[in-house]
Design a protein around this motif. Structure first.
Motif, PDB file in Angstrom:
ATOM      1  N   ASP B  82       0.788  -1.207   0.243  1.00 36.45           N
ATOM      2  CA  ASP B  82       0.162  -0.026  -0.018  1.00 36.45           C
ATOM      3  C   ASP B  82       0.775   1.381   0.044  1.00 36.45           C
ATOM      4  OD1 ASP B  82      -2.505   1.032  -0.070  1.00 36.45           O
ATOM      5  OD2 ASP B  82      -2.421   1.225   2.150  1.00 36.45           O
ATOM      6  N   SER B  83       2.024   1.270  -0.784  1.00 38.09           N
ATOM      7  CA  SER B  83       2.871   2.261  -0.800  1.00 38.09           C
ATOM      8  C   SER B  83       2.414   3.322  -1.770  1.00 38.09           C
ATOM      9  CB  SER B  83       4.233   1.801  -0.953  1.00 38.09           C
ATOM     10  OG  SER B  83       4.261   1.679  -2.460  1.00 38.09           O
ATOM     11  N   SER B  84       2.887   4.530  -1.630  1.00 40.63           N
ATOM     12  CA  SER B  84       2.331   5.542  -2.432  1.00 40.63           C
ATOM     13  C   SER B  84       2.809   5.666  -4.053  1.00 40.63           C
ATOM     14  CB  SER B  84       2.624   7.091  -2.014  1.00 40.63           C
ATOM     15  OG  SER B  84       4.063   7.170  -1.912  1.00 40.63           O
ATOM     16  N   ILE B  85       4.090   4.953  -4.186  1.00 41.53           N
ATOM     17  CA  ILE B  85       4.763   4.531  -5.466  1.00 41.53           C
ATOM     18  C   ILE B  85       3.806   3.499  -6.143  1.00 41.53           C
ATOM     19  CG2 ILE B  85       6.356   3.285  -4.466  1.00 41.53           C
ATOM     20  CD1 ILE B  85       6.486   5.124  -7.767  1.00 41.53           C
ATOM     21  N   ALA B  86       3.610   2.491  -5.332  1.00 41.00           N
ATOM     22  CA  ALA B  86       3.036   1.013  -5.792  1.00 41.00           C
ATOM     23  C   ALA B  86       1.525   1.476  -6.279  1.00 41.00           C
ATOM     24  CB  ALA B  86       2.958   0.073  -4.619  1.00 41.00           C
ATOM     25  N   ARG B  87       0.774   2.479  -5.325  1.00 40.72           N
ATOM     26  CA  ARG B  87      -0.534   2.724  -5.676  1.00 40.72           C
ATOM     27  C   ARG B  87      -0.679   3.586  -6.796  1.00 40.72           C
ATOM     28  NH1 ARG B  87      -4.347   1.775  -1.800  1.00 40.72           N
ATOM     29  NH2 ARG B  87      -5.709   2.481  -3.264  1.00 40.72           N
ATOM     30  N   SER B  88       0.187   4.466  -7.145  1.00 47.25           N
ATOM     31  CA  SER B  88       0.368   5.477  -8.281  1.00 47.25           C
ATOM     32  C   SER B  88       0.240   4.698  -9.564  1.00 47.25           C
ATOM     33  CB  SER B  88       1.468   6.326  -8.278  1.00 47.25           C
ATOM     34  OG  SER B  88       1.572   7.029  -6.864  1.00 47.25           O
ATOM     35  N   VAL B  89       1.357   3.696  -9.269  1.00 47.24           N
ATOM     36  CA  VAL B  89       1.566   2.819 -10.707  1.00 47.24           C
ATOM     37  C   VAL B  89       0.245   1.966 -10.905  1.00 47.24           C
ATOM     38  CG1 VAL B  89       2.984   0.982 -11.711  1.00 47.24           C
ATOM     39  CG2 VAL B  89       3.930   2.866 -10.573  1.00 47.24           C
ATOM     40  N   GLU B  90      -0.400   1.576 -10.078  1.00 42.64           N
ATOM     41  CA  GLU B  90      -1.495   0.651 -10.082  1.00 42.64           C
ATOM     42  C   GLU B  90      -2.582   1.388 -10.890  1.00 42.64           C
ATOM     43  OE1 GLU B  90      -2.372  -1.104  -6.402  1.00 42.64           O
ATOM     44  OE2 GLU B  90      -0.804  -2.513  -6.314  1.00 42.64           O
ATOM     45  N   LEU B  91      -2.693   2.900 -10.499  1.00 43.37           N
ATOM     46  CA  LEU B  91      -3.708   3.706 -11.008  1.00 43.37           C
ATOM     47  C   LEU B  91      -3.606   3.553 -12.832  1.00 43.37           C
ATOM     48  CD1 LEU B  91      -3.998   6.572  -8.812  1.00 43.37           C
ATOM     49  CD2 LEU B  91      -5.767   5.010  -9.129  1.00 43.37           C
ATOM     50  N   VAL B  92      -2.252   3.541 -13.303  1.00 42.94           N
ATOM     51  CA  VAL B  92      -2.093   3.442 -14.819  1.00 42.94           C
ATOM     52  C   VAL B  92      -2.411   1.987 -15.238  1.00 42.94           C
ATOM     53  CG1 VAL B  92      -0.176   3.585 -16.445  1.00 42.94           C
ATOM     54  CG2 VAL B  92      -0.137   5.273 -14.522  1.00 42.94           C
ATOM     55  N   LYS B  93      -1.942   0.945 -14.476  1.00 45.49           N
ATOM     56  CA  LYS B  93      -2.253  -0.500 -14.837  1.00 45.49           C
ATOM     57  C   LYS B  93      -3.816  -0.476 -14.667  1.00 45.49           C
ATOM     58  CE  LYS B  93      -1.652  -4.901 -12.966  1.00 45.49           C
ATOM     59  NZ  LYS B  93      -1.601  -5.704 -11.825  1.00 45.49           N
ATOM     60  N   ASP B  94      -4.584   0.149 -14.005  1.00 47.65           N
ATOM     61  CA  ASP B  94      -5.858  -0.148 -14.041  1.00 47.65           C
ATOM     62  C   ASP B  94      -6.722   0.634 -15.185  1.00 47.65           C
ATOM     63  OD1 ASP B  94      -5.520  -1.967 -11.962  1.00 47.65           O
ATOM     64  OD2 ASP B  94      -5.914  -0.569 -10.267  1.00 47.65           O
ATOM     65  N   GLY B  95      -6.053   1.580 -15.666  1.00 49.01           N
ATOM     66  CA  GLY B  95      -6.528   2.472 -16.744  1.00 49.01           C
ATOM     67  C   GLY B  95      -7.219   3.634 -16.117  1.00 49.01           C
ATOM     68  N   LYS B  96      -6.911   3.771 -14.968  1.00 54.83           N
ATOM     69  CA  LYS B  96      -7.521   5.018 -14.202  1.00 54.83           C
ATOM     70  C   LYS B  96      -6.765   6.346 -14.443  1.00 54.83           C
ATOM     71  CE  LYS B  96     -10.108   2.576 -10.866  1.00 54.83           C
ATOM     72  NZ  LYS B  96      -9.992   1.829  -9.400  1.00 54.83           N
ATOM     73  N   ALA B  97      -5.496   6.127 -14.940  1.00 51.10           N
ATOM     74  CA  ALA B  97      -4.493   7.232 -14.971  1.00 51.10           C
ATOM     75  C   ALA B  97      -3.746   6.835 -16.418  1.00 51.10           C
ATOM     76  CB  ALA B  97      -3.560   7.465 -13.742  1.00 51.10           C
ATOM     77  N   ASP B  98      -3.453   7.860 -17.077  1.00 50.53           N
ATOM     78  CA  ASP B  98      -2.729   7.839 -18.471  1.00 50.53           C
ATOM     79  C   ASP B  98      -1.159   7.566 -18.156  1.00 50.53           C
ATOM     80  OD1 ASP B  98      -5.034   7.953 -20.146  1.00 50.53           O
ATOM     81  OD2 ASP B  98      -5.196   9.975 -19.191  1.00 50.53           O
ATOM     82  N   ALA B  99      -0.735   8.478 -17.035  1.00 48.83           N
ATOM     83  CA  ALA B  99       0.931   8.546 -16.832  1.00 48.83           C
ATOM     84  C   ALA B  99       0.890   8.770 -15.167  1.00 48.83           C
ATOM     85  CB  ALA B  99       1.330   9.820 -17.408  1.00 48.83           C
ATOM     86  N   VAL B 100       2.063   8.399 -14.983  1.00 45.03           N
ATOM     87  CA  VAL B 100       2.551   8.560 -13.368  1.00 45.03           C
ATOM     88  C   VAL B 100       3.817   9.302 -13.218  1.00 45.03           C
ATOM     89  CG1 VAL B 100       3.576   6.383 -13.467  1.00 45.03           C
ATOM     90  CG2 VAL B 100       3.028   7.509 -11.152  1.00 45.03           C
ATOM     91  N   PHE B 101       3.797  10.098 -12.244  1.00 40.07           N
ATOM     92  CA  PHE B 101       5.012  10.947 -11.921  1.00 40.07           C
ATOM     93  C   PHE B 101       5.471  10.684 -10.470  1.00 40.07           C
ATOM     94  CE2 PHE B 101       6.835  14.623  -9.708  1.00 40.07           C
ATOM     95  CZ  PHE B 101       8.268  14.626 -10.337  1.00 40.07           C
ATOM     96  N   SER B 102       6.674  10.327 -10.084  1.00 44.02           N
ATOM     97  CA  SER B 102       7.242  10.029  -8.994  1.00 44.02           C
ATOM     98  C   SER B 102       8.513  10.695  -8.955  1.00 44.02           C
ATOM     99  CB  SER B 102       7.117   8.734  -8.653  1.00 44.02           C
ATOM    100  OG  SER B 102       7.815   8.378  -7.214  1.00 44.02           O
ATOM    101  N   ALA B 103       8.702  11.299  -7.672  1.00 43.93           N
ATOM    102  CA  ALA B 103      10.011  11.998  -7.344  1.00 43.93           C
ATOM    103  C   ALA B 103      10.886  11.085  -6.283  1.00 43.93           C
ATOM    104  CB  ALA B 103      10.155  13.341  -7.103  1.00 43.93           C
TER     105      ALA B 103
END
Lengths: 336, 336
Positions: B82-103
């Motif tokens: 349930d980390s922020s990077i894992a969940r951010s990427v999952e949004l792309v995987k699930d088609g909910k986001a078109d791209a992800v940004f992480s610093a």
């Protein structure tokens, strides 16, 4: 002590090489002989420019060929039997000189040394050890380009050789040795560094683990070891970034009257920086592991760099660096 | 267009990440959604600091864990579901986001993207493409650290991906691609570069041969490709040398009244330099080859860097960079 100098090697040869050799002959104690190897007429013409007497220890060794900076090293050494670099190295091989200095084609110097002198016992391939300036104290980087595709065993040898060089020539007590990698944790890196890490742990040197290139300039280690491809990339990237920033600053300081004034007030800064970062103070990079002392100068070596190169060569001879390397490597691998 | 942002990733997260996301939401046309992924209370508290209304496209996605900058990426991604990077990427995987940004932790971002998104057809492993500033124009360096021990085939893929990225996102026409090596001649380098050289000659890109790291900053190539270990060394060496010179100058300009005066007159130089070399203008490095748009920001990303990272993400989506990469790689290896 007798030093053989490739008088034709380098961007400013023979002029600067001859001038630096005269300085060395005048200033360095215990020099019995400096052989200036190259075209006799060209060298004599440079000697004639010198005000004052030519030190008696200087002797010209005439030869007819020169390996150019852009030539393929292997081919050049094979074909040009009478080149200044080949002949300079031969003087060491034949026992007529104790060490050689060349600021010419680096690859040709490495090839000549490897072919003619062979390696020390326990050394697979000689490595170029470059002294890198930092604000605090310099560190030794090796291999800086002699051996792309270095094996872990070779890098282990570099660690021993670099450690001895740092101690004997740069005067660092118990020098810390870092393995250049892309993360500090033991397991970070590539296949080569991971295997090398374990070998270095077994070695009787002050191995401090992985070091990232971002920490090299903070004085974290006295010696950084790596594959020759990687080391060459570090060396050239460092030079490129420093040069880029220097040129950039120069351009920007010219852009308006305030900045020009600023430059006038602060020009000491740039002078000081240039002196400090000047590679010529370190006199060139030793080719460690060759069965003979070989010091390789930067292609842009001036008289001062040549003087220092010869000085470093005499120190390496005085400190018996090569004997120390053989002894230490024997302790690691008694069977070799 | 919907962008998922790892709100907890980076040295200045969530403050700067949230501030940059608000800027992006206000300024970038066509943004339907920015997901701020992370601790809801922390993110909300940053949103509350914003003067003016919060753009309606911003939505918090709560999660409970964060991968720290120093954590081992593989372990962190495996354990912290349930980390922020894992969940951010999952949004792309699930088609909910078109791209992800992480610093955040770069390795964790690469691991999460590789595990969850997999790679594009024809791509062995995703590579980090870093935009490197120079006085003239920036160049793209890849792989900058995702894959130590890259194979020649992988580096060939980097060349295709980097070329497309340079053309589509940086607007370079027919970008020149150089193979980073330790000599310009075709035969110079290590085993990997020599094999890669031949593969690149067969590729339908503007391959200009080997490029030495000393020539990278002269604008010689638009794209430089290399193994990930080597690329990371170039990146970190460049940063280290620039930082060292900057600190050195700063110290030296303080040493006496003339130099301080000089600094006062010329301080515009340093400001200009800082702006020009500021990595935040380029908004982070795309992880090219992942089956989804992933932009990795520098750990020190501020609001401006975050804004630019999101901007670059939207451009990569707009230009269909991933489709272009798949098409081009299919032409090289039709059987894959």
């Amino acid at each position: 002590m007798r030093i053989s100098v490739d008088a034709m090697g380098g961007d400013f040869a023979p002029r600067e090489i001859v001038a630096g050799s005269i300085q060395a002959a005048e200033k360095i104690q215990g020099l019995e002989k400096i052989y200036l190897v190259g075209n006799e007429a060209a060298i004599q013409s440079e000697l004639n420019k010198h005000k004052g007497p030519i030190p008696s220890c200087i002797e010209i060794v005439h030869c007819t060929e020169v390996v150019g900076m852009g030539e393929s090293p292997a081919t050049a050494i094979r074909r040009k039997k009478d080149s200044s670099i080949a002949r300079s190295v031969e003087l060491v091989k034949d026992g007529k000189a104790d060490a050689v200095f060349s600021a010419g084609n680096t690859g040709a110097a490495v090839a000549a040394a490897t072919l003619k002198l062979r390696t020390l016992k326990g050394v697979s391939r000689p490595a170029i050890a470059t002294v890198m300036p930092t604000p605090e104290k310099p560190f030794v980087l090796l291999d800086a380009g002699a051996n792309p595709d270095s094996t872990p065993e070779m890098i282990q040898q570099y660690a021993v050789m670099g450690s001895i060089y740092s101690r004997e020539i740069l005067g660092v007590e118990n020098p810390s040795v870092g393995l250049l990698s892309i993360g500090e944790e033991d397991a970070k890196g590539n296949e080569t560094t991971k295997k090398t890490f374990r070998l270095l742990q077994e070695t009787d040197i002050n191995f401090t683990g992985n070091v990232e290139s971002r920490d090299l300039y903070d004085g974290k280690v006295s010696v950084a070891v790596c594959d020759g491809f990687v080391g060459n990339v570090v060396l050239k990237t460092s030079e490129a970034v420093a040069k880029m920033i220097g040129n950039w600053l120069k351009d920007m300081f010219k852009q308006n009257i305030f900045r020009i004034l600023g430059y006038v007030f602060a020009r000491g800064v740039f002078k000081e920086m240039k002196t400090h970062a000047d590679p010529s103070s370190y006199g060139g990079a030793p080719l460690l592991g060759a069965n003979g002392i070989v010091i390789i100068g930067h292609g842009s070596s001036n008289a001062f760099a040549t003087f220092n190169g010869i000085r470093v060569a005499t120190e390496a001879v005085d400190h018996h660096v090569n004997h120390l390397i053989e002894d230490e490597l024997k302790r690691i691998n008694p069977e070799t």
